[in-house]
Every structure is written in C-alpha cells, then in structure tokens.
Design a protein around this motif. Structure first.
Motif, PDB file in Angstrom:
ATOM      1  N   ASN A  63      38.371  47.038  39.251  1.00 49.55           N
ATOM      2  CA  ASN A  63      38.055  45.599  38.932  1.00 49.55           C
ATOM      3  C   ASN A  63      36.609  45.148  39.161  1.00 49.55           C
ATOM      4  O   ASN A  63      36.220  44.193  40.186  1.00 49.55           O
TER       5      ASN A  63
ATOM      6  N   ASP B 143      36.317  50.078  34.306  1.00 48.53           N
ATOM      7  CA  ASP B 143      36.824  50.936  35.385  1.00 48.53           C
ATOM      8  C   ASP B 143      37.092  52.375  35.008  1.00 48.53           C
ATOM      9  O   ASP B 143      37.489  53.204  35.956  1.00 48.53           O
TER      10      ASP B 143
ATOM     11  N   THR C 176      42.046  42.142  41.897  1.00 47.13           N
ATOM     12  CA  THR C 176      42.865  42.317  40.840  1.00 47.13           C
ATOM     13  C   THR C 176      41.850  41.870  39.713  1.00 47.13           C
ATOM     14  O   THR C 176      41.066  41.483  39.771  1.00 47.13           O
ATOM     15  N   HIS C 177      42.415  42.503  38.413  1.00 51.24           N
ATOM     16  CA  HIS C 177      41.636  42.229  37.490  1.00 51.24           C
ATOM     17  C   HIS C 177      41.817  40.517  36.931  1.00 51.24           C
ATOM     18  O   HIS C 177      40.595  40.189  36.585  1.00 51.24           O
ATOM     19  N   GLN C 178      42.776  39.865  37.214  1.00 50.42           N
ATOM     20  CA  GLN C 178      42.708  38.482  37.215  1.00 50.42           C
ATOM     21  C   GLN C 178      42.085  37.636  38.151  1.00 50.42           C
ATOM     22  O   GLN C 178      41.210  36.860  37.631  1.00 50.42           O
TER      23      GLN C 178
ATOM     24  N   GLN D  81      33.314  44.170  43.858  1.00 48.58           N
ATOM     25  CA  GLN D  81      35.052  44.607  43.314  1.00 48.58           C
ATOM     26  C   GLN D  81      35.911  43.263  43.773  1.00 48.58           C
ATOM     27  O   GLN D  81      35.857  42.855  44.860  1.00 48.58           O
TER      28      GLN D  81
ATOM     29  N   SER E 134      31.201  42.137  33.329  1.00 47.10           N
ATOM     30  CA  SER E 134      32.335  43.058  34.033  1.00 47.10           C
ATOM     31  C   SER E 134      31.881  44.308  33.392  1.00 47.10           C
ATOM     32  O   SER E 134      31.394  44.617  32.398  1.00 47.10           O
TER      33      SER E 134
ATOM     34  N   LYS F 175      38.975  39.200  39.143  1.00 47.72           N
ATOM     35  CA  LYS F 175      37.666  39.669  38.544  1.00 47.72           C
ATOM     36  C   LYS F 175      37.075  38.370  37.560  1.00 47.72           C
ATOM     37  O   LYS F 175      36.318  37.981  37.617  1.00 47.72           O
TER      38      LYS F 175
END
Length: 373
Positions: free
Chosen positions: A340, A326, A358-360, A355, A323, A362
């Motif tokens: 993300n 950001d 959303t973070h979820q 990319q 990861s 990712k």
C-alpha cells in the motif's frame, strides 16, 4: 440419537461459533504506553470479539507474532481519558485483573470509534453472564437545569484538575492560554459533569452565554455570531475558547505570528497514522500525518513523543503524488514492506515514501493530497 443431518447442522453451528470468536471487528494503529517504562510506542491493534491483540511493525512490515493481549471480559473503559498531559486522544482500558492500558488514537473520531467498538464487544461478552461491560462514560448525566454554573467554572478553572490550557494556531496566529471546543466537551464528560457529548455542548454553551468563557479566533467568533443558542458552542478541535478576561491568574491570551504558525494555520482535512521511510537510515517509522489546506501543507509528528510541534512537513504546492506497485520493491524503497505504498515528490525534488495500512486508506490519502496540490 441425532440423525446425520442433525449432526451436520450441529457441526456447522460449532464452526460458525468458532469463526465468530476469531472474527476481526476492527484493526489499525494505536499508540500504547508501556507498563514498566512509561514510553509510548505505536502498535498494530486487532479487535476480536473477546480480546484486543497488538503487534509490532518491524522494518515496515507487521510482525506475525502478537506482542500482547488485552482481555475484554469485565474490562472498564474510560473515554476520554484526560490525565495524560499533551495527549488528549487517549482512552484507558482497566482489565479484570487490575492492569491499566493507555491507548492513543490519531483523531477524536478514531478514538471514539475504537471506544464504541470495544464497548460493544464487551457488552456482548457480558450479555451471556447477565451483566454489562463497565464504562465510565455511561452513568446518566445530571439534570442540567440543576447544575450550578459557578461550581462548574471553579472545577474547570482549577490549576490541578481543571482543563489544560495551551497554545493553538489559527490562520497564521498562535493563541496562548486557551483550549479547543472539543477539549471542553471531553473534560466535561470525563469529569462526569455531563453524561453525553450533547449535554456537554449544552453546558458549555451556558458557560459561554453567562460570559464565564469567551471566544478566541475567527472560527468560534463566527459560530457565536451565526449559530442558534443551542449550537453556539462547537464540539470542534479548531474552535478556540478561553476564560473571561476577569479571570487573570491563569494567564491572558496573546496572539503571535510566525512562519511555522502560518504553515499550521490551515484547516485540518485529514489525520491518520502512516508508515514513513526515513531519508538517511531508510528505516520505517509510524508517524501521525496531518493534512491542512489554505495554506496546503502536509506535516508529520512522532507519536511516541509528547512534543506538540511536527517532526517535519512540506508545502503541497506543485507536489506530485503517485501510487506505487506492490509487486516487488520499487526503486528507492528499503525493508521488508507490507505494501500500500505511495510516493510524494515535493517542489524541491525531495522524495517521500509512505505506506498506508490498507489500499483504501492509500487511495483516500492520495485523493486528499491531490486536491491540495
């Protein structure tokens, strides 16, 4: 006259009603066909209670200005819509002013979820008018015991309006002139020969039991051997079938093995639209990513093209996935990115910057890829 308390309550209700109109019900990437030039482009779609908005991604970031709006009131939804060749995941919206919108999702599950949410929003709009959103999937299915299976087979076998036959890969072998279980179910629902997916599975199982259809590949053969009579036919994109050997004119099934077929033979673990940075121009493009296991590969496709072959891909053996923060722009990343971010380094030291919406998403992709490395 209203009291101050009553006035305050009324104002609060007005604010709540306004908030409901601006509530986001669902959002994500879909691929849309142009009205004048029938090319396909990926856009970011936002479903509101009364409309479907879409935006363009520019340089890896969503444009703040909407590019279009689809009103949902009195809209007719067709799902599945099977008239777009090589695009089985399309659904169609026909608006009250007679405009057709063709939208493609990244998977059958995503397509059906978008269709269900759009239908629910349309139904709520119509409730206040005493009506209901039109949906071509809703007419009650015929009573299955009264269906003539030979006529169903004739329709399915028709060269012009029948089910599309194509090549599929399973465990290193490419099978030509066949179709998936989910494609049969989609076609039966689309042709209104079955009102629900459950009815379509029952009808397809009957065709299989009468030897009008036959299994192709290991997955569907195993299902036939182990499942009960009502579960023989699988509503699955990896279970393959063809017409019986007695029907010759539409081609016979042949199995061929190649290196690319081996890469594409693994079980699909995850599918989704992600943004990928190019290696040369460093521009960001929406790509359909497909994660497979045994063997573990990650392939990506250009959703604007009708080609069935991937635009690129790599083995996940000894890959590193991480990861990215950001805060600021990480080294090697170009453009005004949304965030993300994550990075994959292959065994050959090729760096892929990706990319997620959303973070979820990712973290879900990172976890899924790590399980395959």
């Amino acid at each position: 006259m209203l009291s101050k308390a009553g006035t305050g309550k009324a104002q609060l209700l007005d604010v709540m009603d306004a908030d409901k109109k601006h509530a986001v019900l669902r959002e994500g990437f879909l691929v849309k066909r142009g009205h004048i030039v029938h090319n396909w482009k990926a856009h970011w779609f936002v479903l509101m209670p009364d409309k479907l908005l879409y935006y363009k991604y520019e340089g890896g970031r969503r444009d703040s200005c909407q590019r279009g709006k689809i009103p949902l009131k009195d809209c007719v939804l067709t799902c599945p819509f099977l008239e777009c060749e090589n695009r089985p995941l399309v659904f169609k919206l026909h608006t009250a002013n007679g405009v057709d919108h063709f939208l493609e999702a990244c998977s059958r599950e995503e397509r059906d979820e978008w269709a269900a949410d759009i239908t629910a929003a349309g139904d709520k709009l119509q409730t206040s008018d005493g009506g209901k959103m039109a949906n071509q999937e809703e007419p009650a299915s015929p009573r299955l015991r009264n269906i003539d299976l030979s006529k169903v087979l004739d329709s399915m076998y028709d060269v012009h309006s029948g089910i599309d036959m194509s090549s599929h890969v399973e465990q290193g072998s490419t099978y030509s002139n066949c179709f998936s279980g989910s494609a049969v179910v989609d076609w039966l629902v689309f042709m209104q020969l079955a009102g629900t997916r459950g009815d379509a599975v029952t009808l397809a199982t009957a065709l299989l039991e009468e030897n009008f259809l036959r299994t192709v590949g290991i997955r569907s053969v195993e299902a036939l051997r182990t499942a009960g009579l009502t579960q023989q036919f699988m509503d699955d994109s990896t279970a393959l079938y063809s017409f019986s050997d007695s029907l010759k004119k539409r081609g016979s099934v042949k199995a061929e093995t190649s290196l690319s077929a081996v890469e594409l033979s693994g079980q699909v673990i995850k599918r989704g639209y992600l943004l990928k940075q190019g290696h040369r121009r460093k521009n960001w493009k929406v790509r359909l990513f497909v994660l497979r296991s045994e063997p573990s590969f990650l392939h990506y496709y250009d959703p604007t093209k009708d080609e069935l072959s991937p635009a690129g891909g790599f083995s996940l053996r000894s890959c590193l996935v991480s990861s990215l923060d950001d805060n600021g722009v990480p080294s090697g990343v170009k453009g005004n990115i949304q965030g993300n971010l994550f990075k994959i380094i292959t065994q050959s030291d090729t760096h892929y910057f990706i990319q997620a919406p959303t973070h979820q998403e990712k973290m879900a992709w990172i976890d899924a890829i790590r399980e395959q490395t």
